[in-house]
Each structure stands twice: as structure tokens, then as C-alpha cells.
Design a protein around this motif. Structure first.
Motif, PDB file in Angstrom:
ATOM      1  N   ILE A  32      -6.711  14.108 -15.130  1.00  0.00           N
ATOM      2  CA  ILE A  32      -5.371  14.169 -14.547  1.00  0.00           C
ATOM      3  C   ILE A  32      -4.486  14.929 -15.519  1.00  0.00           C
ATOM      4  O   ILE A  32      -4.366  14.556 -16.690  1.00  0.00           O
ATOM      5  N   VAL A  34      -0.572  15.990 -15.951  1.00  0.00           N
ATOM      6  CA  VAL A  34       0.814  15.879 -15.486  1.00  0.00           C
ATOM      7  C   VAL A  34       1.627  16.904 -16.255  1.00  0.00           C
ATOM      8  O   VAL A  34       1.791  16.806 -17.473  1.00  0.00           O
ATOM      9  N   LYS A  43      -0.665  26.079 -15.628  1.00  0.00           N
ATOM     10  CA  LYS A  43      -1.128  25.593 -14.320  1.00  0.00           C
ATOM     11  C   LYS A  43      -2.381  26.319 -13.865  1.00  0.00           C
ATOM     12  O   LYS A  43      -3.360  25.676 -13.434  1.00  0.00           O
ATOM     13  N   ILE A  52      -7.009  17.286 -11.451  1.00  0.00           N
ATOM     14  CA  ILE A  52      -5.958  16.852 -10.536  1.00  0.00           C
ATOM     15  C   ILE A  52      -4.641  17.195 -11.219  1.00  0.00           C
ATOM     16  O   ILE A  52      -4.294  16.617 -12.252  1.00  0.00           O
ATOM     17  N   VAL A  54      -0.662  17.488 -11.393  1.00  0.00           N
ATOM     18  CA  VAL A  54       0.556  16.873 -10.866  1.00  0.00           C
ATOM     19  C   VAL A  54       1.758  17.456 -11.606  1.00  0.00           C
ATOM     20  O   VAL A  54       1.759  17.512 -12.848  1.00  0.00           O
ATOM     21  N   GLU A  55       2.756  17.896 -10.869  1.00  0.00           N
ATOM     22  CA  GLU A  55       3.983  18.399 -11.496  1.00  0.00           C
ATOM     23  C   GLU A  55       5.067  17.325 -11.420  1.00  0.00           C
ATOM     24  O   GLU A  55       5.348  16.791 -10.351  1.00  0.00           O
ATOM     25  N   GLN A  56       5.646  17.039 -12.569  1.00  0.00           N
ATOM     26  CA  GLN A  56       6.656  15.989 -12.674  1.00  0.00           C
ATOM     27  C   GLN A  56       7.701  16.411 -13.708  1.00  0.00           C
ATOM     28  O   GLN A  56       7.359  16.738 -14.836  1.00  0.00           O
ATOM     29  N   ALA A  68       1.876   9.202 -15.990  1.00  0.00           N
ATOM     30  CA  ALA A  68       0.556   9.822 -15.868  1.00  0.00           C
ATOM     31  C   ALA A  68      -0.537   8.772 -15.682  1.00  0.00           C
ATOM     32  O   ALA A  68      -1.506   8.992 -14.937  1.00  0.00           O
ATOM     33  N   ARG A  71      -1.330   7.798 -12.128  1.00  0.00           N
ATOM     34  CA  ARG A  71      -2.006   8.773 -11.263  1.00  0.00           C
ATOM     35  C   ARG A  71      -3.513   8.782 -11.462  1.00  0.00           C
ATOM     36  O   ARG A  71      -4.228   9.485 -10.745  1.00  0.00           O
TER      37      ARG A  71
END
Length: 252
Positions: A32, A34, A43, A52, A54-56, A68, A71
Motif C-alpha cells: 500500500i 499512500v 506515482k 495499491i 492511494v492519494e491523500q 495508511a 488501507r
């Protein structure tokens, strides 16, 4: 046989993230990432490695890392920063845990590379970090930017063989910029937590930080870089408390 989630937070780590992901892939069952909306190629590099992603928006180091954890699919976590990687020995130690997990979490020694030199002293090694843990029995805590995993009361940690390899500052100018940045974050966190900055702390705490890093932790054995690290350790302590004093004078 337990399954592991590798968890990484990133922001503009295009020069280091691939090494991080490659070290996790033989060990964990998912990765994962983040990311705080990187503006470089972080990216695209991550997506090439089947993570996986994830943008936060960045919430603070502690808050981001705890987010994180939520997730991840699996409860057993291997947590790295984007500028870190697992050594071969640490990979083998973590793989052995899949069939023999005994503790609630495990400390690893972190080995820091500063300006191309692996730092063996200067209060930077063994630099123990609890990065392999059961998320049901601990979480990220601390005072930003100094985050650390804290296990719940009564839970016991173990120690793994091998190092987390950390490519930290690769130039003195980068070190100076980050010292300013991190001291500002720390001062704000101290202010929010009600801490004060009497003159005694502004004078004594930096002095003690230098003495501990350079003499007690034998930073002089790391040569010029050991001196630079020890002086900057004192400097960031000085900046943190002077900025805290400034915040209090403006807002109290």
C-alpha cells in the motif's frame, strides 16, 4: 502462514521509491502506498510495481501513517518510508516471521546513509525502529515530525536481525533545508501540546544534544560527517525551542 502488508507513505520520492518497493516485494503479500499528491514521477513508478496506490492530502506524519494502516488488507504490517529499503538479512528475518510470529511487534536497526557515507555512530546507529507489527496491538504516536509505533500496554516487542537501509540527506544544503523544515513542524507540535521554551532549555538542550551525539555516541568516529551531524543535531534542537518561544510570544 500469516500474510503481510507493506505500507509506505510518499511525497516526491522518484529517486528512491523503486528501491523501497523492490525490497518489499519478495517479503510482503501486498504493498500500500499512500502518496501526498507527488508532483514528480513517484506515482508512475509505483504503478509499475503493482501496488495499491492511494492519494491523500498530507495530514501530518503520524496522522498519515495511521491512515495508511487502515488501507491495508492484512493486520501484520511492514512499514517503510519512501527513502528506506530492507536489507537482505532483514528480508530473511521477516520472511521467517510468517510461520513463527511470537511478539506484538519487532524492532529493526536503521542504518543511515548521509552524503554517501554509512553512519555507524553519531547517535544514528543502531537507531532502533519498530516497523514490523500487528496493527491491532499498536499504532503510530509521538510528536510530529518524530513519529514512532507504540504498542498497547502489556504488549511485548522482539528484535529482528538485519537493517532498514535509509538514504537520508545526500547534501549539506539538503540537510540545512530539512533542519529548518522539521524544526518548524516540531515547534508547532510542541506549541499545540502545551510545551514551553524557557531560556534554560534553549541553552542546555542543544548543548546536551551535541555532547551526546559527538562524544557519548562517538560521532567523532564518523569523521567530518559525524561532526556535521552532531552540530546539526544541536542546531535543530536550538531552532525548535527558539521557534516555540516565538510562537508563544505571538499567540499567548
Amino acid at each position: 502462514m500469516i500474510k503481510l502488508s507493506g505500507v509506505v507513505i510518499t511525497y516526491n520520492e522518484e529517486h528512491k521509491i523503486e528501491r523501497c518497493l523492490q525490497s518489499l516485494q519478495p517479503v510482503v503479500d501486498e504493498i500500500i502506498v499512500v502518496d501526498s499528491f507527488s508532483t514528480d514521477n513517484t506515482k508512475s513508478i509505483c504503478l509499475r510495481h503493482n501496488v495499491i496506490f492511494v492519494e491523500q492530502q498530507f495530514m501530518g506524519y503520524i496522522e498519515q501513517k495511521n491512515f495508511a494502516l487502515t488501507r491495508a488488507t492484512y493486520d501484520y504490517i511492514v512499514s517503510l518510508d519512501g527513502d528506506e529499503a530492507l536489507s537482505n538479512e532483514l528480508q530473511q528475518s521477516i520472511l521467517a516471521l510468517k510461520s513463527d510470529w511470537k511478539y506484538s511487534g519487532y524492532f529493526c536497526n536503521r542504518f543511515n546513509n548521509f552524503c554517501g557515507q554509512w553512519i555507524k555512530y553519531s547517535d544514528w546507529y543502531p537507531n532502533k525502529k519498530l516497523r514490523v507489527f500487528d496493527r491491532r496491538k499498536g499504532q503510530w504516536k509521538g510528536i510530529n515530525p518524530h513519529d514512532h509505533v507504540t504498542l498497547d500496554p502489556g504488549e511485548k516487542p522482539g528484535q529482528l536481525k538485519g537493517d532498514i537501509l535509509h538514504w537520508t540527506y545526500q547534501s549539506y544544503s539538503e540537510f540545512n533545508k530539512k533542519t529548518e523544515y522539521f524544526s518548524t513542524i516540531a515547534a508547532k507540535a510542541y506549541y499545540d501540546n502545551g510545551k514551553t521554551a524557557p531560556l534554560m532549555k534553549i541553552w542546555l538542550n542543544p548543548l546536551w544534544a551535541f555532547i551526546k551525539a559527538y562524544f557519548l555516541r562517538r560521532g567523532f568516529l564518523d569523521g567530518l560527517n559525524g561532526l556535521v551531524i552532531s552540530v546539526q543535531t544541536a542546531h535543530i534542537t536550538f531552532l525548535k525551542y527558539t521557534k516555540l518561544r516565538e510562537l508563544r510570544s505571538k499567540n499567548d
